[in-house]
Motif scaffolding. Structure first.
Motif, PDB file in Angstrom:
ATOM      1  N   GLY A 111       0.807  -1.208   0.000  1.00 50.57           N
ATOM      2  CA  GLY A 111       0.000   0.000   0.000  1.00 50.57           C
ATOM      3  C   GLY A 111       0.842   1.260   0.000  1.00 50.57           C
ATOM      4  N   SER A 112       0.300   2.323   0.594  1.00 48.44           N
ATOM      5  CA  SER A 112       0.930   3.642   0.539  1.00 48.44           C
ATOM      6  C   SER A 112       1.785   3.920   1.755  1.00 48.44           C
ATOM      7  N   VAL A 113       2.770   4.780   1.574  1.00 46.94           N
ATOM      8  CA  VAL A 113       3.562   5.298   2.684  1.00 46.94           C
ATOM      9  C   VAL A 113       2.669   6.257   3.473  1.00 46.94           C
ATOM     10  N   PRO A 114       2.474   6.046   4.786  1.00 50.92           N
ATOM     11  CA  PRO A 114       1.592   6.941   5.553  1.00 50.92           C
ATOM     12  C   PRO A 114       2.175   8.342   5.662  1.00 50.92           C
ATOM     13  N   PRO A 115       1.337   9.377   5.492  1.00 53.74           N
ATOM     14  CA  PRO A 115       1.864  10.742   5.398  1.00 53.74           C
ATOM     15  C   PRO A 115       1.851  11.542   6.690  1.00 53.74           C
ATOM     16  N   THR A 116       1.254  11.030   7.774  1.00 53.05           N
ATOM     17  CA  THR A 116       0.986  11.923   8.914  1.00 53.05           C
ATOM     18  C   THR A 116       1.520  11.422  10.240  1.00 53.05           C
ATOM     19  N   ILE A 117       2.450  10.487  10.241  1.00 53.32           N
ATOM     20  CA  ILE A 117       2.915   9.919  11.504  1.00 53.32           C
ATOM     21  C   ILE A 117       3.534  10.989  12.405  1.00 53.32           C
ATOM     22  N   TRP A 118       4.146  11.996  11.832  1.00 48.80           N
ATOM     23  CA  TRP A 118       4.819  13.037  12.615  1.00 48.80           C
ATOM     24  C   TRP A 118       3.897  14.201  12.974  1.00 48.80           C
ATOM     25  N   SER A 119       2.607  14.076  12.725  1.00 53.15           N
ATOM     26  CA  SER A 119       1.706  15.236  12.806  1.00 53.15           C
ATOM     27  C   SER A 119       1.605  15.832  14.204  1.00 53.15           C
ATOM     28  N   ASN A 120       1.756  15.051  15.247  1.00 50.57           N
ATOM     29  CA  ASN A 120       1.532  15.559  16.601  1.00 50.57           C
ATOM     30  C   ASN A 120       2.825  15.657  17.400  1.00 50.57           C
ATOM     31  N   ILE A 121       3.962  15.692  16.701  1.00 47.17           N
ATOM     32  CA  ILE A 121       5.256  15.730  17.379  1.00 47.17           C
ATOM     33  C   ILE A 121       5.867  17.121  17.220  1.00 47.17           C
TER      34      ILE A 121
ATOM     35  N   LEU B 178      12.814  11.698  14.778  1.00 47.90           N
ATOM     36  CA  LEU B 178      11.954  10.527  14.583  1.00 47.90           C
ATOM     37  C   LEU B 178      12.516   9.721  13.424  1.00 47.90           C
ATOM     38  N   ILE B 179      12.663   8.409  13.628  1.00 47.41           N
ATOM     39  CA  ILE B 179      13.128   7.501  12.579  1.00 47.41           C
ATOM     40  C   ILE B 179      11.970   6.599  12.181  1.00 47.41           C
ATOM     41  N   LEU B 180      11.657   6.574  10.885  1.00 41.06           N
ATOM     42  CA  LEU B 180      10.621   5.708  10.329  1.00 41.06           C
ATOM     43  C   LEU B 180      11.308   4.764   9.344  1.00 41.06           C
ATOM     44  N   ASP B 181      11.494   3.521   9.744  1.00 39.99           N
ATOM     45  CA  ASP B 181      12.216   2.555   8.920  1.00 39.99           C
ATOM     46  C   ASP B 181      11.208   1.617   8.262  1.00 39.99           C
TER      47      ASP B 181
ATOM     48  N   ILE C 168       3.578   6.905  -2.856  1.00 43.88           N
ATOM     49  CA  ILE C 168       3.862   8.030  -1.984  1.00 43.88           C
ATOM     50  C   ILE C 168       2.708   9.020  -2.121  1.00 43.88           C
ATOM     51  N   PRO C 169       2.138   9.513  -1.017  1.00 43.96           N
ATOM     52  CA  PRO C 169       1.030  10.471  -1.118  1.00 43.96           C
ATOM     53  C   PRO C 169       1.425  11.707  -1.916  1.00 43.96           C
ATOM     54  N   ALA C 170       0.432  12.357  -2.468  1.00 47.60           N
ATOM     55  CA  ALA C 170       0.694  13.541  -3.296  1.00 47.60           C
ATOM     56  C   ALA C 170       1.364  14.648  -2.504  1.00 47.60           C
ATOM     57  N   ALA C 171       0.808  14.981  -1.357  1.00 47.11           N
ATOM     58  CA  ALA C 171       1.413  16.004  -0.494  1.00 47.11           C
ATOM     59  C   ALA C 171       2.263  15.282   0.547  1.00 47.11           C
ATOM     60  N   PHE C 172       3.566  15.310   0.332  1.00 47.02           N
ATOM     61  CA  PHE C 172       4.428  14.481   1.175  1.00 47.02           C
ATOM     62  C   PHE C 172       5.728  15.223   1.453  1.00 47.02           C
ATOM     63  N   GLU C 173       5.811  15.865   2.621  1.00 43.82           N
ATOM     64  CA  GLU C 173       6.995  16.635   2.989  1.00 43.82           C
ATOM     65  C   GLU C 173       7.386  16.312   4.429  1.00 43.82           C
ATOM     66  N   PRO C 174       8.147  15.237   4.653  1.00 41.81           N
ATOM     67  CA  PRO C 174       8.586  14.944   6.024  1.00 41.81           C
ATOM     68  C   PRO C 174       9.434  16.081   6.566  1.00 41.81           C
ATOM     69  N   PRO C 175       9.260  16.462   7.842  1.00 43.68           N
ATOM     70  CA  PRO C 175      10.109  17.491   8.444  1.00 43.68           C
ATOM     71  C   PRO C 175      11.576  17.069   8.435  1.00 43.68           C
ATOM     72  N   GLU C 176      12.443  18.041   8.572  1.00 40.58           N
ATOM     73  CA  GLU C 176      13.882  17.772   8.541  1.00 40.58           C
ATOM     74  C   GLU C 176      14.307  16.813   9.642  1.00 40.58           C
ATOM     75  N   ALA C 177      13.620  16.843  10.778  1.00 43.35           N
ATOM     76  CA  ALA C 177      13.981  15.989  11.909  1.00 43.35           C
ATOM     77  C   ALA C 177      13.499  14.555  11.746  1.00 43.35           C
ATOM     78  N   VAL C 178      12.779  14.260  10.673  1.00 46.43           N
ATOM     79  CA  VAL C 178      12.260  12.911  10.434  1.00 46.43           C
ATOM     80  C   VAL C 178      13.151  12.199   9.423  1.00 46.43           C
TER      81      VAL C 178
END
Length: 947
Positions: A331-341, A349-352, A361-371
């Motif tokens: 399926g898809s890479v989840p886009p919002t895991i970092w939303s409440n951090i 945050l490491i997402l392996d 990959i979702p259309a709007a997909f911009e992980p923060p620099e710390a992710v």
């Protein structure tokens, strides 16, 4: 006038000594306990002369090192209440007379080299609260009698060689809070009776040989916070669903336990913070219920999980690591895991998500620099999304060794005085204040966090508050993740804006830390004291810190006159000075150690014991012979069957391999490594004593002489066990080790055909970082090993790497599949297999004695072996990749072809592999694998292979 002064001085001394005698007569140590201490001393070996004052005077009033005493009401004697012999470089055994110390509350022999059993007489000391014997070389089983100790709060026997089951009698320890039994050789099941313990907080049993199902009744434990059982073998067992109901649970760590079934749903536990069930065989989808907001670490990697990554991982404010690497997720890479951090300071945050089947990959997909998001090994990296995912598709390991150092001192400050080890406290509010710190080795044994850095400030506040210090008095010089994972820190405690601590403060700090009088916040878990370095303070009060009277006893003794108190001081000073002078004389007479390494970590047998075990080395007891010498089956006086490898006269020269084997095996504990029971080293004899392996060597079972050939399932089982043993050497041993002689005759099989890697005589320690922190890529060394197994690049360049062992294991895998020897009749197994592979006809090389096998599994097994045996080092997989692939192959086996089956499994395909059924292009190795040889003779069953 001078004569009169001398006479007056003599009279005063006589009066003072008279007062001293009166005090001593009224307060002496119980004679039974004095004799017990003498027996304990006689069973210890004290090469550093730390116990030089034992046996002189009274234990309590003469301040015997490590002895603390107290006054018992309505008793004229003083009693021993604590033995604290922490890190004294002691060896020998713990005498059974310790059971005569009826008032003992603390028995502390941490970080020494004690051998032998824990005496059952310990169970007589009903007052005991602390037993800390961790970091020794103790062996044998745990005595049932420990279960009598109803006041026991803490049992630490970790990092020893203790075997046998966990006694069910431990269910009687109603005051116990801490069971630290990790890194031993404990076997059998975890007793379900432990669920009855009302106060149990921490159950650490990782790195043992425990088996059987995990007890569901543990869910009934009223206070359990940490269950850590990594690296055991609960094969065929699932994680009990009842564990989801342990309301107090903070951490569940069951990594590499051969577990099956589903991932537990821990969403109902209110303060749950850490879940690691990686490297198992879990199947099904990931639970979708939301976890507690306290969760920091979720490691589900290297299982067989399918479905999608659920949305419940989003909105977890404390999440540091989410790893699902090496599963079957799609399926898809989840886009919002970092939303409440909130990413402030060092928060990351490491997402392996590596090595799955994620394709979008979702259309709007911009992980923060710390992710840090890792997608390597997913279809999304090769499809139309690849351009957007390019920076996320680089392979990377996230379970590394994070470490750090404290802040630097102000370089503008003038140099500190060179005496007393003065240095600057970088955190002091007073600029350029020189002070003398105390050094403390402090390890978090089961932290509930993945990344320490964001919690560093919280840790400093927490620890200094418990130690009653200001925050700026604590300086974390460095910290480093260790295998476990554990966190090793080196701390410095500075005086409060003064140059020196006073004596009372040093004593207090040591007592608080060594007596476990503090409890850290839950997120940091239990701790252990690795060292407490006095440094310059040791010269000023060497005995006060390590021995003395408890306050109640001291008050009783000092009720007398000031004159008596001064007398005690004078006499003690003279006594200590005399002892120091004598110690300097004794030190000159100390015997030099025969070896430059310590060989007292395992049991030392006499020649007479070895002769008795083998009926005077009768030829009927001989089970093998090689270049090193002969191997005998022996029976020790306690009935234990052992394999005794006796060196012949020519191989005694130098003894380097003999010493290497003892040094390495005495500190290695893994179910897939052979255990060293002991050694014999007399003037003209050298013997190594191992656990006896009833099924002999792997080479025995691949020879044409074997009546019952190994099934394919069993061959996979053996290969996986050997790979896990070597993986432990490469990644879990500290420091890591390169075996350098992996071969079929060095892989032994126990009664259940569990593979155990043996023979460490040629092994080398892996390289360590240099002064700049750079890790060398290899060791330059003289080539040693066995022809046919030797890594060709190591042979040509003399550069030894971990993937040199990979090459050797690859040859073993080829032996398992073909039954051939590495070199036979001038033919090399690697060359022969490669020729068959390139021609597309591999059926002719498969062992004709293997009754049947599933072709798809054999194909995958062969492709793995070929990749291990590539000439180029970098083209070979790492050992972790090999374990993973073998786990996958084992999971593919049809029902009935289990690893322990003695008969041909039902429903298997017969050998019909041909060029048409297995074309060259059909051979497959997982895309994320990348990671590294020696003539032997057949040895009869039931041996440890000689060199």
């Amino acid at each position: 006038m001078g004569n009169l002064g001398g006479i007056l001085h003599a009279v005063i001394l006589l009066l003072l000594c008279a007062g001293c005698v009166d005090v001593a007569r009224g307060q002496t140590t119980d004679p039974t306990e004095v004799n017990a201490l003498k027996a304990i001393r006689n069973s210890l070996i004290d090469p550093s002369n730390k116990l030089k004052n034992w046996g002189r005077g009274d234990p309590c009033t003469s301040l015997w090192t490590g002895i603390f005493c107290d006054k018992i009401p309505s008793d004229s004697y003083l009693h021993i209440v604590e033995i604290q012999l922490f890190k004294m470089n002691l060896s020998g055994t713990l005498a059974p007379e310790v059971g005569l110390l009826s008032q003992l509350k603390t028995l502390d022999f941490m970080w020494n080299n004690l051998t032998g059993n824990i005496p059952k007489e310990v169970g007589n000391i009903t007052m005991l609260k602390l037993i800390t014997l961790n970091g020794n070389q103790l062996s044998g089983s745990l005595p049932d009698e420990i279960g009598y100790l109803v006041n026991l709060n803490r049992l630490q026997i970790d990092e020893n060689k203790i075997s046998g089951p966990i006694p069910k009698s431990f269910a009687n320890l109603t005051s116990i809070k801490h069971f630290h039994m990790n890194n031993n050789s404990l076997s059998g099941q975890i007793p379900s009776e432990l669920s009855k313990l009302p106060s149990l907080l921490h159950l650490l049993v990782d790195n043992n040989n425990l088996s059987g199902p995990l007890p569901p009744k543990l869910a009934e434990a009223q206070s359990l916070e940490i269950l850590q059982a990594d690296n055991n073998n609960f094969s065929g067992s699932s994680i009990p669903a009842e564990y989801s109901n342990i309301r107090t649970l903070l951490k569940l760590s069951l990594r590499n336990c051969s577990l099956q079934g589903a991932v537990p749903d821990m969403s109902g536990i209110p303060k749950f913070g850490y879940l690691d069930v990686s490297w198992n065989q879990l199947k099904g989808s990931i639970p979708t219920n939301r976890l507690a907001s306290t969760i920091t670490t979720i490691d589900l990697s290297h299982n067989f999980l399918d479905g999608t990554i659920p949305p419940n991982f989003s909105g977890l404010p404390n999440l540091q690591l989410l790893s699902v690497n090496g599963n079957l997720l799609n399926g898809s890479v989840p886009p919002t895991i970092w939303s409440n951090i909130t990413f402030t300071g060092n928060r990351t945050l490491i997402l392996d998500f590596q090595n799955n089947s994620l394709d979008t990959i979702p259309a709007a997909f911009e992980p923060p620099e710390a992710v840090t998001l890792l997608l390597y090994g997913n279809p999304v990296c090769t499809t139309s999304n690849a351009a957007r995912a390019a920076n996320l598709c680089q392979p990377k390991s996230v379970i590394g060794e994070p470490s750090g150092e404290g802040r630097q001192v102000n370089t503008l400050c003038p140099p500190c005085p060179t005496d007393k080890n003065y240095e600057y406290n970088p955190a002091s509010p007073i600029p350029c204040l020189c002070a003398v710190p105390l050094g403390v080795g402090f390890r978090l044994k089961s932290p509930g966090i993945f990344d320490f850095l964001p919690y560093k400030e919280t840790f400093e506040i927490n620890l200094t508050s418990l130690l009653e210090l200001r925050v700026y008095q604590l300086y974390i010089e460095r910290f480093m993740r260790e295998t476990g994972p554990r966190l090793n820190t080196h701390l410095k405690l500075f005086p409060n804006n003064t140059p020196l601590f006073n004596t009372a403060e040093v004593v207090r700090l040591r007592q608080v830390l060594a007596g476990w009088q503090i409890t850290l916040s839950d997120v940091f878990g239990p701790y252990e004291l690795l060292n407490f370095t006095l440094g310059s303070y040791a010269d000023e009060f060497p005995t006060v810190v390590s021995s003395g009277l408890k306050r109640s006893a001291l008050a009783g003794i000092l009720v007398g006159t000031i004159v008596a108190a001064v007398a005690v001081s004078v006499v003690s000073t003279v006594f200590i000075m005399k002892k120091r002078r004598k110690h300097r004389t004794v030190s000159r007479r100390s015997l030099l150690s025969r070896f430059s390494i310590k060989v007292d970590g395992v049991k030392c047998f006499t020649f007479e014991e070895m002769a008795g075990a083998t009926s005077d080395f009768n030829i009927s007891a001989q089970v093998g012979q090689g270049g090193y010498g002969k191997v005998y089956k022996g029976t020790l006086v306690d009935g234990t069957a052992v394999a005794i490898k006796r060196a012949h006269e020519d191989s005694l020269q130098g003894s380097k391999e003999f010493c290497t084997e003892i040094e390495l095996l005495s500190r290695l504990h893994h179910r897939n490594l052979v255990s060293l029971v002991g050694y014999c080293d007399e003037e003209d004899e050298q013997m190594l004593v191992y656990e006896f392996m009833p099924n002999g060597t792997l080479r025995d079972h691949l020879s044409a002489k074997t009546e019952r050939p190994l099934t394919f399932g069993r061959r996979v089982h053996i290969a996986l066990g050997a790979a896990k043993g070597i993986l432990y050497l490469h990644t879990e041993a500290n420091p890591p080790i390169y075996h350098r002689d992996v071969k079929a005759s060095n892989i032994l099989l126990d009664s259940k055909f569990v593979a155990k890697v043996a023979d460490f005589g040629l092994s080398r320690l892996a390289p360590v970082p240099d002064v700049e922190g750079t890790l060398p890529a290899h060791i330059s060394t003289v080539v040693k090993g066995t022809p046919g197994y030797l890594d060709p690049e190591y042979f040509l360049t003399h550069k030894l790497t971990e993937r040199s062992d990979v090459y050797s294991l690859g040859v073993v895998l080829l032996e398992l599949l073909t039954g051939m020897r590495p070199i036979q009749h001038g033919k090399n197994i690697v060359r022969e297999v490669n020729m068959a592979y390139q021609s597309g006809d591999i059926s002719r090389i498969i062992d004709s004695r293997m009754p049947s096998y599933p072709p798809e599994c054999v194909t995958r097994f062969l492709s793995l072996a070929i990749k291990c045996c590539r000439d180029e080092t970098e083209a070979r997989p790492y050992m972790a990749d090999i374990v993973r692939e073998l786990e996958t192959i084992r999971g593919m086996l049809p029902e009935g072809e289990d690893a322990l089956s003695e008969t041909t499994g039902s429903g298997l395909l017969t050998k019909t592999m041909s060029s048409s059924s297995t074309p060259t292009g059909a051979l497959y190795v997982s895309s994320h694998m990348s990671g590294s040889g020696q003539v032997d003779s057949g040895i009869p069953s039931g041996t440890v292979a000689p060199r």
